[in-house]
Design a protein around this motif. Structure first.
Motif, PDB file in Angstrom:
ATOM      1  N   GLY A 205      46.752  50.672  37.317  1.00 61.13           N
ATOM      2  CA  GLY A 205      45.903  50.866  38.647  1.00 61.13           C
ATOM      3  C   GLY A 205      46.137  49.564  39.616  1.00 61.13           C
ATOM      4  O   GLY A 205      46.930  48.617  39.010  1.00 61.13           O
ATOM      5  N   ASP A 206      45.358  49.644  40.681  1.00 59.48           N
ATOM      6  CA  ASP A 206      45.539  48.450  41.526  1.00 59.48           C
ATOM      7  C   ASP A 206      44.974  47.287  41.055  1.00 59.48           C
ATOM      8  O   ASP A 206      43.964  47.236  40.445  1.00 59.48           O
ATOM      9  CB  ASP A 206      44.784  48.798  42.860  1.00 59.48           C
ATOM     10  N   VAL A 207      45.601  46.107  41.483  1.00 58.82           N
ATOM     11  CA  VAL A 207      44.989  45.019  40.915  1.00 58.82           C
ATOM     12  C   VAL A 207      44.106  44.237  42.119  1.00 58.82           C
ATOM     13  O   VAL A 207      44.288  44.261  43.082  1.00 58.82           O
ATOM     14  CB  VAL A 207      46.084  43.847  40.863  1.00 58.82           C
ATOM     15  N   ARG A 208      43.043  43.727  41.501  1.00 55.58           N
ATOM     16  CA  ARG A 208      41.931  43.463  42.327  1.00 55.58           C
ATOM     17  C   ARG A 208      42.183  41.961  43.305  1.00 55.58           C
ATOM     18  O   ARG A 208      43.055  41.292  42.859  1.00 55.58           O
ATOM     19  CB  ARG A 208      40.652  43.370  41.662  1.00 55.58           C
ATOM     20  N   ASN A 209      41.363  41.572  44.241  1.00 54.43           N
ATOM     21  CA  ASN A 209      41.568  40.386  44.531  1.00 54.43           C
ATOM     22  C   ASN A 209      41.001  39.232  43.557  1.00 54.43           C
ATOM     23  O   ASN A 209      40.071  38.931  43.245  1.00 54.43           O
ATOM     24  CB  ASN A 209      40.571  40.276  46.039  1.00 54.43           C
ATOM     25  N   PHE A 210      42.148  38.497  43.064  1.00 50.31           N
ATOM     26  CA  PHE A 210      41.914  37.534  42.052  1.00 50.31           C
ATOM     27  C   PHE A 210      41.174  36.299  42.743  1.00 50.31           C
ATOM     28  O   PHE A 210      40.439  35.421  41.766  1.00 50.31           O
ATOM     29  CB  PHE A 210      43.069  37.279  41.397  1.00 50.31           C
ATOM     30  N   ARG A 211      41.258  36.090  43.902  1.00 52.01           N
ATOM     31  CA  ARG A 211      40.638  34.807  44.294  1.00 52.01           C
ATOM     32  C   ARG A 211      39.024  35.082  44.345  1.00 52.01           C
ATOM     33  O   ARG A 211      38.324  34.214  43.815  1.00 52.01           O
ATOM     34  CB  ARG A 211      41.243  34.556  45.992  1.00 52.01           C
ATOM     35  N   THR A 212      38.617  36.162  44.806  1.00 52.51           N
ATOM     36  CA  THR A 212      37.153  36.531  44.617  1.00 52.51           C
ATOM     37  C   THR A 212      36.846  36.586  43.439  1.00 52.51           C
ATOM     38  O   THR A 212      35.646  36.133  43.077  1.00 52.51           O
ATOM     39  CB  THR A 212      36.756  37.829  45.360  1.00 52.51           C
ATOM     40  N   TRP A 213      37.524  37.138  42.388  1.00 53.12           N
ATOM     41  CA  TRP A 213      37.322  37.311  41.250  1.00 53.12           C
ATOM     42  C   TRP A 213      36.935  35.831  40.272  1.00 53.12           C
ATOM     43  O   TRP A 213      35.830  35.779  39.844  1.00 53.12           O
ATOM     44  CB  TRP A 213      38.366  38.071  40.430  1.00 53.12           C
ATOM     45  N   TRP A 214      37.636  34.844  40.639  1.00 56.95           N
ATOM     46  CA  TRP A 214      37.594  33.558  40.255  1.00 56.95           C
ATOM     47  C   TRP A 214      36.511  32.823  40.805  1.00 56.95           C
ATOM     48  O   TRP A 214      35.717  32.196  40.043  1.00 56.95           O
ATOM     49  CB  TRP A 214      38.974  32.745  40.595  1.00 56.95           C
ATOM     50  N   GLU A 215      36.022  33.022  42.069  1.00 59.26           N
ATOM     51  CA  GLU A 215      34.949  32.354  42.873  1.00 59.26           C
ATOM     52  C   GLU A 215      33.617  33.030  42.014  1.00 59.26           C
ATOM     53  O   GLU A 215      32.823  32.014  41.759  1.00 59.26           O
ATOM     54  CB  GLU A 215      34.821  32.766  44.210  1.00 59.26           C
ATOM     55  N   GLU A 216      33.639  34.195  41.659  1.00 60.78           N
ATOM     56  CA  GLU A 216      32.425  34.808  41.185  1.00 60.78           C
ATOM     57  C   GLU A 216      32.397  34.168  39.628  1.00 60.78           C
ATOM     58  O   GLU A 216      31.257  33.936  39.234  1.00 60.78           O
ATOM     59  CB  GLU A 216      32.630  36.268  41.150  1.00 60.78           C
TER      60      GLU A 216
END
Length: 385
Positions: A205-216
């Motif tokens: 599937g699609d890869v999500r926004n890793f930058r937002t992922w790391w911030e959270e």
């Protein structure tokens, strides 16, 4: 754990930071000078896909198929082309629904976040350190990323419990990438895993926004750092008197589900660090469990380790559930060993009654844990919103 094929120790985000390993970590990880995190990540093997064919045994011809592609390491392909027969470039042959996620795809966005996020006014990238471990030819990678200063300090100890994340990925179809809250106790080098929920991204599937992922995720780790001291302090107030219980410290761990070799190591450490080998608090029992898992676990990183980490963490974060699990396991053991004799039955009832008294005595203190855990979960949800 099984020894990795290679280990890389890093300090600082990139060449622009003059970062050093904390003294307690450097003492336990002697060897070559650490490299920067950015350099370490870019030295990790990459994966690309290339066409696959199968051999027709009747015609001795190779037939190309579009349903599968081979995952290979590009620099190793070049080495093979130069007749280096000792190099193996193949990682995996997945179906065409497989999504490749290379290390820079995941950890490049983390680098951006670490340049901007700060602790006491200092970018996290300036105080980061840890190690990267490679397995299976570099197709499976695990890493510990910690932040000097994001820590918990216990009274009477010179070395802190340092917070961070443990993360990893593989190219073999299991998980594209995972990350969870993590800490290492500088006093004894024990590692505390699964301090937050494990976040996993699959190869499909699609890869999500890793930058937002790391911030959270980093926001979650900071919340745990704020509360971990309180959990430990409360756990130190909850003692089990093994002179009043129908099992030994070693049996306590086996009843929880630890294999014998880990139970013996955990019990030895807990007894050695307790004020009394018969009266041991839940923090010391938790520390014994993490000691055994950190230094003596014989399996692989991943699911086989995670099941025991959950048991260890319940000792600290869910003492009521831990006592209930021990009681249930002990009752099942009595039923299995029972020969229907009245004397054995009476002894078993008395033993179970002693465990229940312990559970009742702990109830008031356990309520504090439940309230704190509920609050922490609510803050997690707010951080991920």
């Amino acid at each position: 754990m099984k020894d990795p094929e290679t280990t890389t120790v890093f300090a600082g985000l990139d060449g622009r930071t003059d970062s050093k390993l904390p003294e307690w970590y450097a003492e336990r990880h002697g060897g070559p000078e650490p490299v920067s995190f950015s350099k370490a990540v870019r030295n990790l093997p990459q994966a690309i896909d290339t066409a696959v064919a199968y051999r027709n045994p009747f015609t001795d011809e190779w037939v190309k198929t579009n349903r599968f592609n081979a995952l290979v390491e590009p620099s190793r392909l070049q080495a093979e082309a130069n007749d280096n027969q000792e190099i193996d470039s193949l990682f995996h042959i997945p179906t065409d629904s497989y999504a490749i996620i290379n290390p820079v795809d995941v950890y490049g966005p983390l680098e951006e976040v670490l340049r901007e996020e700060t602790i006491d006014g200092t970018p996290l990238g300036d105080v980061m350190f840890g190690e990267i471990r490679r397995y299976r030819g570099g197709g499976e990678v695990h890493m510990d990323i910690m932040f000097d200063g994001l820590e918990v300090r216990l009274p009477g100890r010179s070395d802190p419990i340092t917070m961070g994340v443990t993360s990893g990925y593989d190219f073999f179809g299991e998980h594209a990438v995972y990350v969870e809250g993590f800490a290492q106790d500088g006093y004894c080098s024990n590692t505390m895993r699964s301090l937050t929920d494990k976040e996993v991204i699959k190869h499909v599937g699609d890869v999500r926004n890793f930058r937002t992922w790391w911030e959270e995720l980093l926001a979650q780790v900071e919340l745990v750092a704020d509360d971990l001291f309180e959990f430990i302090r409360d756990a130190q107030d909850i003692e089990l008197d093994f002179s009043e219980l129908p099992f030994t410290v070693t049996e306590f761990y086996t009843l929880l589900g630890f294999p014998d070799y880990l139970a013996e190591r955990a019990a030895g450490d807990a007894e050695a660090n307790a004020m009394s080998p018969f009266e041991i608090d839940m923090w010391t029992l938790h520390s014994g469990a993490t000691y055994a898992l950190t230094h003596f676990f014989q399996g692989k990183e991943g699911a086989s380790l995670d099941q025991y980490v959950r048991i260890a963490n319940d000792i600290l974060f869910n003492p009521e559930g831990t006592i209930e699990r021990v009681e249930q396991a002990y009752e099942e053991q009595l039923e299995a060993d029972s020969d229907d004799g009245s004397q054995a039955s009476l002894a078993g009832e008395r033993a179970l009654a002693s465990i229940e008294r312990v559970s009742d005595d702990l109830q008031e203190k356990v309520d504090q844990f439940e309230e704190r855990e509920d609050t922490l979960r609510e803050r997690f949800q707010d951080a991920m919103a």
